[in-house]
Design a protein around this motif. Structure first.
Motif, PDB file in Angstrom:
ATOM      1  N   MET A 291       0.851  -1.196   0.000  1.00  0.00           N
ATOM      2  CA  MET A 291       0.000   0.000   0.000  1.00  0.00           C
ATOM      3  C   MET A 291       0.887   1.247   0.000  1.00  0.00           C
ATOM      4  O   MET A 291       1.772   1.363   0.850  1.00  0.00           O
ATOM      5  N   ARG A 292       0.630   2.118  -1.004  1.00  0.00           N
ATOM      6  CA  ARG A 292       1.513   3.288  -1.123  1.00  0.00           C
ATOM      7  C   ARG A 292       0.841   4.518  -0.519  1.00  0.00           C
ATOM      8  O   ARG A 292       0.231   5.319  -1.221  1.00  0.00           O
ATOM      9  N   ILE A 293       0.928   4.632   0.823  1.00  0.00           N
ATOM     10  CA  ILE A 293       0.289   5.770   1.489  1.00  0.00           C
ATOM     11  C   ILE A 293       1.209   6.994   1.351  1.00  0.00           C
ATOM     12  O   ILE A 293       2.396   6.910   1.681  1.00  0.00           O
ATOM     13  N   PRO A 294       0.659   8.113   0.817  1.00  0.00           N
ATOM     14  CA  PRO A 294       1.536   9.285   0.659  1.00  0.00           C
ATOM     15  C   PRO A 294       1.834   9.923   2.027  1.00  0.00           C
ATOM     16  O   PRO A 294       0.902  10.392   2.697  1.00  0.00           O
ATOM     17  N   LEU A 295       3.056   9.921   2.442  1.00  0.00           N
ATOM     18  CA  LEU A 295       3.415  10.484   3.751  1.00  0.00           C
ATOM     19  C   LEU A 295       4.288  11.719   3.559  1.00  0.00           C
ATOM     20  O   LEU A 295       5.084  11.786   2.626  1.00  0.00           O
TER      21      LEU A 295
ATOM     22  N   ILE B 262      -1.136   8.146   8.657  1.00  0.00           N
ATOM     23  CA  ILE B 262      -1.603   6.840   8.170  1.00  0.00           C
ATOM     24  C   ILE B 262      -3.067   6.634   8.578  1.00  0.00           C
ATOM     25  O   ILE B 262      -3.918   6.241   7.769  1.00  0.00           O
ATOM     26  N   GLU B 263      -3.340   6.979   9.820  1.00  0.00           N
ATOM     27  CA  GLU B 263      -4.711   6.800  10.321  1.00  0.00           C
ATOM     28  C   GLU B 263      -5.694   7.646   9.489  1.00  0.00           C
ATOM     29  O   GLU B 263      -6.738   7.163   9.055  1.00  0.00           O
TER      30      GLU B 263
ATOM     31  N   LEU C   2       6.925   1.536   3.913  1.00  0.00           N
ATOM     32  CA  LEU C   2       6.987   2.981   4.124  1.00  0.00           C
ATOM     33  C   LEU C   2       8.292   3.406   4.809  1.00  0.00           C
ATOM     34  O   LEU C   2       8.488   4.595   5.072  1.00  0.00           O
ATOM     35  N   ALA C   3       9.127   2.423   5.101  1.00  0.00           N
ATOM     36  CA  ALA C   3      10.406   2.667   5.780  1.00  0.00           C
ATOM     37  C   ALA C   3      10.200   3.398   7.111  1.00  0.00           C
ATOM     38  O   ALA C   3      10.798   4.447   7.371  1.00  0.00           O
ATOM     39  N   ILE C   4       9.277   2.869   7.920  1.00  0.00           N
ATOM     40  CA  ILE C   4       9.026   3.443   9.254  1.00  0.00           C
ATOM     41  C   ILE C   4       9.006   2.289  10.259  1.00  0.00           C
ATOM     42  O   ILE C   4       9.062   1.120   9.853  1.00  0.00           O
ATOM     43  N   SER C   5       8.842   2.624  11.540  1.00  0.00           N
ATOM     44  CA  SER C   5       8.873   1.526  12.518  1.00  0.00           C
ATOM     45  C   SER C   5       7.507   0.852  12.597  1.00  0.00           C
ATOM     46  O   SER C   5       6.467   1.467  12.331  1.00  0.00           O
TER      47      SER C   5
END
Ligand code: PMP
Length: 481
Positions: free
Chosen positions: A1-5, A17-18, A46-49
């Protein structure tokens, strides 16, 4: 899933994200039972924890929007709402360039939504009866094509169209007295596309186009969108008035004449053969191309057949278009044009620019379905049914709408009514709607819309005789309200 952050934002990542998932769920774009990615996978993407993703999911779980099923995954829950989510409403505001686009509005929107009213009898559409179409034979043809041609049927085909279909069309046209060859036929996505291709090739904004007055509303929409100057040619019961045409040719120097010589939309008028010849000779004298829209040419119920303008053309004056939408099904989106000379090559090129080619699969299925014999027997059957329906509608109009004047077309799909001056078609449509019946008001068909205020078009072909009787009875009640 490509969530735009936005990693620079002050809004915490878990909140972004929420918010993204919440909007997706509430707008209906993320449908119930959609499986969300596992937190480890999403964190990786997403390269996050992982804990950040888990925090976001925890918020959504707490609000009852998602649920974790042990051993299976995390799923979107149905929203507790009685109404369908409205995808458009969830957008806050459109960018300015979108807001400045002219809105469609008007009659067309109301007509297209009209079919949703339950128990509505609509005489507004422009097609034949889909129930006459032999669906199981066509299903068989589709299966045959996929079995026979395999992946070839699903690749792009020739821009000109599937050669075997063009050959079949050549034989159908020859049986109607129009001799042409597959090399002069271009398959289009409906004849609407043919109208568009011809106009885009031959005309530019500000050019004058001559049309019958009234004429097909879908053509008027096209011409208006292109910024053409549309001039109506007056008509009587035998088609356009040739003396008026000559005056208009001298006065306006048009770039194109658009005409429906057979069972014209909306009036059902069929042009007599003397006028056909005159029209052709005037077009030749004033060097103006003719666009002949023969959308229902072979749906004739009585009277003498008339030659297509194209069949009288010594070469290159007329661009002819027709369609399988009326005789078979509009959803096939297969029509064609016939042209010769340099314009043919240019039209093929124009078509290529627009959509490369018409659906290869549909063309092949249609070719498998319509042998000339099958086409002719379907045509005979349709003509028998539609003739009866025309007569039933005319009779019903005489009984229930005695104040209206009505024509008796020799073919096609429509009858054309003139109302008494006491009520406009728009007013009648509003009343008719409450009675559960609709039609197309005349202003849709006139370059100058006000000219059509006392006219309306009724389709007699698309409903059974009983439904026609009931619909016209309702229209009579609306009229007497
Ligand atoms: N010409 C006329 C006169 C029509 O009424 C229509 C559709 N209503 C068209 C062309 C376009 O039909 P299609 O694109 O389905 O072939």
């Amino acid at each position: 899933m490509r969530i735009p952050l936005d990693y620079q934002s002050s809004v915490p990542i878990y909140r972004q994200i929420e918010t993204y998932l919440r909007e997706g769920i509430l707008s209906g774009r993320l449908t119930p039972d959609t499986r969300l990615p596992a937190s480890r996978k999403l964190a990786q993407d997403l390269a996050i924890s992982r804990i950040t993703v888990e925090n976001a999911y925890a918020e959504l779980k707490a609000d009852g929007l998602i649920t974790a099923v042990s051993g299976s995954g995390t799923y979107v829950l149905p929203i507790c709402s009685t109404s369908e989510p409205d995808l458009e409403d969830s957008r806050t505001s459109w960018p300015l360039w979108q807001q400045s686009l002219p809105s469609k509005g008007g009659i067309e929107n109301r007509l297209s939504s009209s079919s949703q009213k339950t128990n509505l009898i609509s005489f507004a559409n422009g097609n034949g009866d889909p129930h006459l179409f032999p669906i199981s034979d066509f299903r068989h043809s589709l299966q045959t094509v996929i079995r026979r041609d395999g992946i070839t049927a699903l690749e792009y085909g020739d821009t000109q169209g599937f050669i075997r279909l063009r050959k079949t069309i050549t034989s159908i046209l020859a049986s109607q007295g129009l001799l042409t060859g597959p090399g002069q036929i271009l398959i289009t996505s409906g004849s609407q596309q043919a109208l568009g291709l011809v106009c885009q090739l031959l005309l530019k904004s500000g050019d004058v186009i001559l049309v019958e007055n009234p004429t097909y509303g879908g053509a008027l929409n096209l011409f208006r969108t292109m910024g053409l100057s549309i001039i109506g040619i007056p008509m009587d019961e035998d088609g356009m008035l040739i003396e008026k045409l000559e005056e208009l040719l001298q006065q306006f120097h048009p770039k194109l004449i658009y005409t429906m010589p057979n069972f014209q939309n909306p009036t059902g008028i069929c042009m007599d053969s003397w006028r056909r010849r005159q029209l052709l000779s005037l077009a030749d004298r004033y060097n103006v191309p003719l666009l002949e829209d023969d959308f229902v040419g072979d749906l004739r119920y009585d009277g003498r057949t008339q030659p297509a303008l194209k069949s009288l053309d010594p070469g290159g004056r007329v661009i002819y278009t027709s369609t399988f939408s009326k005789m078979l099904l509009p959803g096939l989106r297969v029509g064609f044009l016939v042209a010769e000379g340099p314009v043919y090559e240019k039209l093929v090129n124009q078509k290529k620019i627009h959509d490369l080619a018409t659906s290869n699969l549909m063309q092949r299925a249609l070719e498998d379905y319509i042998s000339i014999g099958r086409y002719q027997s379907h045509l005979r059957r349709s003509c028998l049914v539609y003739r009866k329906r025309r007569d039933v509608m005319l009779q019903a109009v005489k009984s229930h709408l005695p104040a209206a004047t009505v024509n008796s077309p020799q073919g096609g799909l429509f009858i054309w009514l003139r109302l008494p001056n006491s009520v406009t078609a728009e007013e009648l449509l509003a009343l008719a709607w409450t009675k559960g019946v609709s039609f197309t008001p005349g202003n849709m068909f006139f370059p100058n819309q006000a000219d059509g205020q006392y006219y309306l078009r009724l389709n007699f072909a698309s409903h059974s005789e009983e439904v026609i009787e009931e619909g016209i009875k309702r229209l009579g009640e609306a009229m007497n309200k």
